[in-house]
Design an enzyme around this catalytic site. Structure first.
Site, short mmCIF file in Angstrom:
data_model
loop_
_atom_site.label_atom_id
_atom_site.label_comp_id
_atom_site.label_asym_id
_atom_site.label_seq_id
_atom_site.Cartn_x
_atom_site.Cartn_y
_atom_site.Cartn_z
N SER A 44 -2.40 0.94 -4.94
CA SER A 44 -2.85 2.09 -4.16
C SER A 44 -4.13 2.69 -4.70
O SER A 44 -4.44 2.60 -5.89
CB SER A 44 -1.74 3.15 -4.18
OG SER A 44 -2.22 4.40 -3.73
N ASP A 102 0.86 -1.17 0.00
CA ASP A 102 0.00 0.00 0.00
C ASP A 102 0.90 1.24 0.00
O ASP A 102 2.07 1.16 0.44
CB ASP A 102 -0.89 -0.03 1.25
CG ASP A 102 -1.64 1.28 1.43
OD1 ASP A 102 -2.33 1.70 0.49
OD2 ASP A 102 -1.51 1.89 2.52
#
Lengths: 218, 218
Positions: B115, B9
């Site tokens: 992301s 992430d």
């Protein structure tokens, strides 16, 4: 133009989630106010996240999980009986002070509830508050197994009442619910009790439910 | 068993969303810390709510809307240039102090980012931080037009890397992202920087990214 029915959100709109829990179970102190806020926030987050993950757990389980993780997060240790007492508070929540008179002033309209609550939670809270004499339909998202603001949740109101969304007024105090209902197609009244801000414009805004009847006739 | 690739992430995991904004643009004071917290919370809430409503706006627009509504909510008046400066901070976010050495220690693995950020935001932040020499794939949910934790967002990592989810390690500092990735099927490491609590159990938990390499060889 008058709506053909009015659909209310339950928690935070008719029922005061925060008042009840502070009364009686806990003394009021800053820790418990923090707990209540985090509990409510996690409860909502869990509904959104589970729905996005295509998972469903009913609102009783979500509310219990949210309470447990909030307590862990805040390092608050509750006994099993304290946890149960907090959870059971959802079964007999107090209504906001103006709710009874507001519903009386709107009695010419069919009045319904469309809520994230499980059928058991809703029937207990509606019964204990005496709202069952005013509310003709209590609709739980549990039928669709997905939470608001999914369109499949809002569609339950259309199906239950047999009316088009734009012919009904949806009333909520939760900004995200106002946004979701408006996006779905309802006419929407935002009961903005605490002066919050958000992106979406409702059809009209009030600060208390007893202002709705006048807005509909004015 | 060693993973065949590691997927990170970005915001809150590699990039320190909160540090940058406090440096330089605003003096540090309680109002601005409150603003940063609400901004981040609304940003996430908007991604979840929009996804649940079957709507999509890219992360730049979401971030901008979240900033504007947070300012209104807190009665903070920012000039257009202050707003723009805060938003543009997302294009050159600082990485957490251990990121460079952590990625160096993991260089035997293909390293990717998956992301919520828009392609433009991600390429700017990855480039300005120098991570482009380490990261082989930068994957934006923008391709799927839905945000994490939707399975359609996590599936982009599988498609981009050509590996099964269970053969990859997904690393995130965001508890809801850990939950989503685990539910999707990744092996998951939670970089729990601030000692948060949640329902889902990751495969393993660290407090800093530089602990991962040892956990994979140990």
């Amino acid at each position: 133009m008058r709506p053909r029915a009015i659909v209310f959100d339950a928690y935070g709109t008719l029922f005061d989630v925060r008042a009840v829990v502070l009364e009686g179970i806990f003394p009021i102190d800053p820790d418990h106010d923090t707990l209540l806020q985090l509990w409510r926030q996690r409860q909502l987050e869990y509904t959104w996240l589970l729905s996005l993950m295509d998972r469903y757990e009913d609102f009783w389980n979500v509310t219990q999980s949210a309470l447990q993780s909030s307590c862990r997060q805040l390092h608050i240790e509750l006994s099993a009986s304290q946890c149960n007492a907090l959870l059971r508070a959802y079964l007999s929540l107090p209504i906001f002070p103006e709710v009874a008179s507001a519903l009386e002033s709107l009695k010419r309209y069919p009045l319904a509830i469309l809520s994230n609550g499980s059928p058991h939670m809703l029937s207990a809270a509606v019964g204990s508050s005496g709202l069952d004499s005013r509310i003709t339909e209590v609709i739980s998202v549990d039928t669709a197994k997905v939470y608001k603001p999914s369109p499949r949740a809002y569609a339950l109101g259309v199906a239950a009442l047999g009316l088009a969304a734009e012919d009904m007024l949806f009333v909520s105090s939760n900004w995200w619910d106002v946004w979701g209902a408006k996006t779905f197609g309802y006419r929407v009244c935002w009961c903005n009790r605490s002066g919050e801000a958000m992106e979406c414009a409702p059809d009209f805004e009030v600060t208390s439910l007893d202002q709705i009847a006048r807005r509909l006739t004015g």
